[in-house]
Design a protein around this motif. Sequence first.
Motif, PDB file in Angstrom:
ATOM      1  N   PRO A  85      -1.533 -20.567 -29.489  1.00 42.80           N
ATOM      2  CA  PRO A  85      -1.363 -21.648 -28.524  1.00 42.80           C
ATOM      3  C   PRO A  85      -2.478 -21.571 -27.493  1.00 42.80           C
ATOM      4  O   PRO A  85      -3.053 -20.499 -27.270  1.00 42.80           O
ATOM      5  CB  PRO A  85       0.008 -21.364 -27.912  1.00 42.80           C
ATOM      6  CG  PRO A  85       0.231 -19.904 -28.137  1.00 42.80           C
ATOM      7  CD  PRO A  85      -0.455 -19.573 -29.425  1.00 42.80           C
ATOM      8  N   TYR A 116      -2.245 -16.057 -25.711  1.00 44.41           N
ATOM      9  CA  TYR A 116      -2.781 -17.415 -25.701  1.00 44.41           C
ATOM     10  C   TYR A 116      -4.297 -17.406 -25.855  1.00 44.41           C
ATOM     11  O   TYR A 116      -4.982 -16.505 -25.340  1.00 44.41           O
ATOM     12  CB  TYR A 116      -2.443 -18.118 -24.377  1.00 44.41           C
ATOM     13  CG  TYR A 116      -0.996 -18.440 -24.195  1.00 44.41           C
ATOM     14  CD1 TYR A 116      -0.461 -19.641 -24.655  1.00 44.41           C
ATOM     15  CD2 TYR A 116      -0.145 -17.545 -23.555  1.00 44.41           C
ATOM     16  CE1 TYR A 116       0.887 -19.938 -24.484  1.00 44.41           C
ATOM     17  CE2 TYR A 116       1.198 -17.823 -23.382  1.00 44.41           C
ATOM     18  CZ  TYR A 116       1.710 -19.024 -23.846  1.00 44.41           C
ATOM     19  OH  TYR A 116       3.037 -19.311 -23.684  1.00 44.41           O
ATOM     20  N   ASN A 155      -4.124 -23.477 -32.119  1.00 47.95           N
ATOM     21  CA  ASN A 155      -3.131 -24.470 -32.526  1.00 47.95           C
ATOM     22  C   ASN A 155      -3.323 -25.762 -31.736  1.00 47.95           C
ATOM     23  O   ASN A 155      -3.090 -25.785 -30.519  1.00 47.95           O
ATOM     24  CB  ASN A 155      -1.725 -23.913 -32.295  1.00 47.95           C
ATOM     25  CG  ASN A 155      -0.643 -24.787 -32.903  1.00 47.95           C
ATOM     26  OD1 ASN A 155      -0.825 -25.985 -33.116  1.00 47.95           O
ATOM     27  ND2 ASN A 155       0.508 -24.194 -33.174  1.00 47.95           N
ATOM     28  N   TYR A 157      -1.559 -28.320 -31.614  1.00 49.79           N
ATOM     29  CA  TYR A 157      -0.293 -28.949 -31.237  1.00 49.79           C
ATOM     30  C   TYR A 157       0.437 -28.163 -30.150  1.00 49.79           C
ATOM     31  O   TYR A 157       1.563 -28.499 -29.786  1.00 49.79           O
ATOM     32  CB  TYR A 157       0.605 -29.096 -32.466  1.00 49.79           C
ATOM     33  CG  TYR A 157      -0.071 -29.830 -33.595  1.00 49.79           C
ATOM     34  CD1 TYR A 157      -0.307 -31.203 -33.512  1.00 49.79           C
ATOM     35  CD2 TYR A 157      -0.504 -29.152 -34.730  1.00 49.79           C
ATOM     36  CE1 TYR A 157      -0.950 -31.884 -34.543  1.00 49.79           C
ATOM     37  CE2 TYR A 157      -1.151 -29.823 -35.765  1.00 49.79           C
ATOM     38  CZ  TYR A 157      -1.360 -31.187 -35.664  1.00 49.79           C
ATOM     39  OH  TYR A 157      -2.003 -31.867 -36.678  1.00 49.79           O
ATOM     40  N   LYS A 158      -0.203 -27.106 -29.652  1.00 47.45           N
ATOM     41  CA  LYS A 158       0.392 -26.274 -28.602  1.00 47.45           C
ATOM     42  C   LYS A 158      -0.654 -26.051 -27.508  1.00 47.45           C
ATOM     43  O   LYS A 158      -1.314 -25.013 -27.455  1.00 47.45           O
ATOM     44  CB  LYS A 158       0.861 -24.938 -29.175  1.00 47.45           C
ATOM     45  CG  LYS A 158       1.952 -25.047 -30.230  1.00 47.45           C
ATOM     46  CD  LYS A 158       3.286 -25.460 -29.598  1.00 47.45           C
ATOM     47  CE  LYS A 158       4.401 -25.471 -30.635  1.00 47.45           C
ATOM     48  NZ  LYS A 158       5.702 -25.856 -30.014  1.00 47.45           N
ATOM     49  N   GLN A 198       1.195 -30.412 -24.262  1.00 46.69           N
ATOM     50  CA  GLN A 198       2.610 -30.062 -24.291  1.00 46.69           C
ATOM     51  C   GLN A 198       3.148 -29.534 -22.951  1.00 46.69           C
ATOM     52  O   GLN A 198       4.354 -29.442 -22.771  1.00 46.69           O
ATOM     53  CB  GLN A 198       2.855 -29.008 -25.382  1.00 46.69           C
ATOM     54  CG  GLN A 198       2.839 -29.578 -26.789  1.00 46.69           C
ATOM     55  CD  GLN A 198       1.498 -30.170 -27.202  1.00 46.69           C
ATOM     56  OE1 GLN A 198       0.476 -29.490 -27.190  1.00 46.69           O
ATOM     57  NE2 GLN A 198       1.498 -31.452 -27.557  1.00 46.69           N
ATOM     58  N   ASN A 326       5.670 -20.085 -22.129  1.00 45.58           N
ATOM     59  CA  ASN A 326       6.314 -19.611 -23.365  1.00 45.58           C
ATOM     60  C   ASN A 326       7.424 -20.554 -23.802  1.00 45.58           C
ATOM     61  O   ASN A 326       7.612 -20.792 -24.997  1.00 45.58           O
ATOM     62  CB  ASN A 326       6.885 -18.208 -23.150  1.00 45.58           C
ATOM     63  CG  ASN A 326       5.814 -17.150 -22.955  1.00 45.58           C
ATOM     64  OD1 ASN A 326       4.645 -17.366 -23.264  1.00 45.58           O
ATOM     65  ND2 ASN A 326       6.200 -16.003 -22.429  1.00 45.58           N
ATOM     66  N   HIS A 328       7.583 -23.720 -23.492  1.00 46.03           N
ATOM     67  CA  HIS A 328       7.116 -25.000 -24.032  1.00 46.03           C
ATOM     68  C   HIS A 328       6.035 -24.875 -25.103  1.00 46.03           C
ATOM     69  O   HIS A 328       5.740 -25.861 -25.789  1.00 46.03           O
ATOM     70  CB  HIS A 328       6.627 -25.881 -22.892  1.00 46.03           C
ATOM     71  CG  HIS A 328       7.702 -26.234 -21.912  1.00 46.03           C
ATOM     72  ND1 HIS A 328       8.715 -27.136 -22.220  1.00 46.03           N
ATOM     73  CD2 HIS A 328       7.945 -25.809 -20.647  1.00 46.03           C
ATOM     74  CE1 HIS A 328       9.526 -27.235 -21.177  1.00 46.03           C
ATOM     75  NE2 HIS A 328       9.084 -26.450 -20.222  1.00 46.03           N
ATOM     76  N   LEU A 329       5.437 -23.674 -25.244  1.00 49.61           N
ATOM     77  CA  LEU A 329       4.361 -23.528 -26.224  1.00 49.61           C
ATOM     78  C   LEU A 329       4.633 -22.500 -27.313  1.00 49.61           C
ATOM     79  O   LEU A 329       3.877 -22.423 -28.273  1.00 49.61           O
ATOM     80  CB  LEU A 329       3.038 -23.173 -25.525  1.00 49.61           C
ATOM     81  CG  LEU A 329       2.174 -24.350 -25.072  1.00 49.61           C
ATOM     82  CD1 LEU A 329       2.819 -25.092 -23.922  1.00 49.61           C
ATOM     83  CD2 LEU A 329       0.787 -23.874 -24.673  1.00 49.61           C
ATOM     84  N   LYS A 330       5.695 -21.733 -27.164  1.00 51.13           N
ATOM     85  CA  LYS A 330       5.965 -20.695 -28.187  1.00 51.13           C
ATOM     86  C   LYS A 330       7.352 -20.884 -28.775  1.00 51.13           C
ATOM     87  O   LYS A 330       8.194 -21.571 -28.231  1.00 51.13           O
ATOM     88  CB  LYS A 330       5.827 -19.294 -27.563  1.00 51.13           C
ATOM     89  CG  LYS A 330       4.379 -18.926 -27.239  1.00 51.13           C
ATOM     90  CD  LYS A 330       4.283 -17.483 -26.815  1.00 51.13           C
ATOM     91  CE  LYS A 330       2.835 -17.047 -26.593  1.00 51.13           C
ATOM     92  NZ  LYS A 330       2.722 -15.628 -26.207  1.00 51.13           N
TER      93      LYS A 330
END
Length: 330
Positions: A85, A116, A155, A157-158, A198, A326, A328-330
């Motif tokens: 991410p 990250y 990624n 999308y993250k 995101q 975390n 919202h992204l993991k």
Amino acid sequence: MKKNIILTSILAVILATGCSNSKKQNGYYANNGCFISTDTPRIASKTTLNTDFIKTKYTNIDYQTVENSKKLDIYLPNESLGAFPVIIGIHGGGFKLGSKNDGMNAAMLEAVKNGYALVLINYSLSGEKPFPAAIEDVKSAIRFVKANASKYNINPYKIALWGASSGGNLASLAGTTGAREVFNNPILGNPNISTEVQAVVDWFGPINFLTMDEEFKKEGIKGQIHSSPDSFESQYLGADIRTIPETVIRNNPETYISTKTPPFLIQHGTGDTLIPHTQSINFAKKLEQSIGKENVELHLLKCAGHGDPKAFDSKENLEIVFNFLNKHLK
């Protein structure tokens, strides 16, 4: 509106850090009970980032398809698994100063330690190109990251944006306009890629330039003057902000809030003399109305000044930041 009423409608945590009442300091007490130092706060740092602990890095990458393209750096975690991410960090400096290598971005390097990929960007400063060049740069950087995700093992999308001070304004503006075509300059590259992200972390960013002086007055804080021809904001927008209200509205992240706006974490010191913390309170309230309380976190750091590293860079505060990321992204 009284603060206790405001905070009942906003997810807010008051962190008791950064407060001082030393009689030896130059300063005064504001209406909120904070001792406000009259020492000049930092808006940029003369130190540079120490990235020696990071094994995999790509620096000074051209991220635009134009001459004199702006640059970005990519730092990857010291682990082999991906795709990571991404956090795109946007430096502060009154839209006029600072760079991606500024020491004030040090807290963002913690992203690499937390698994990250970190992307730090340069963007057009007010002395180089007028608004909207800076926000167009930020959105082109998002497109570049997405277009080159596989190359750098990240990624697409993250993605989260994290900005401080003027960088907080740019992160917020890019966040609220992600689902819109506004500020997408096609000549900068990758025009068909979305700039939606995101999550957004806004550290003490200015939101509505025209109301800041009055907000300081109500708080009893002798803050920086913004409604003047030579203010950082006037230099950034290209004219005295009082004479161009339409441009101020265009630059205001609140203008573009919608149900597609991503989750926000907003942090601001109540002793800030550069940007009134009520900017963040008002912004969080408006975000809540569209994306819900569960997607907006407002943390007011009690008596902390603008960018106070003891407050914002503390282990306890960065734990809050990465708990949000975390989530919202993991």
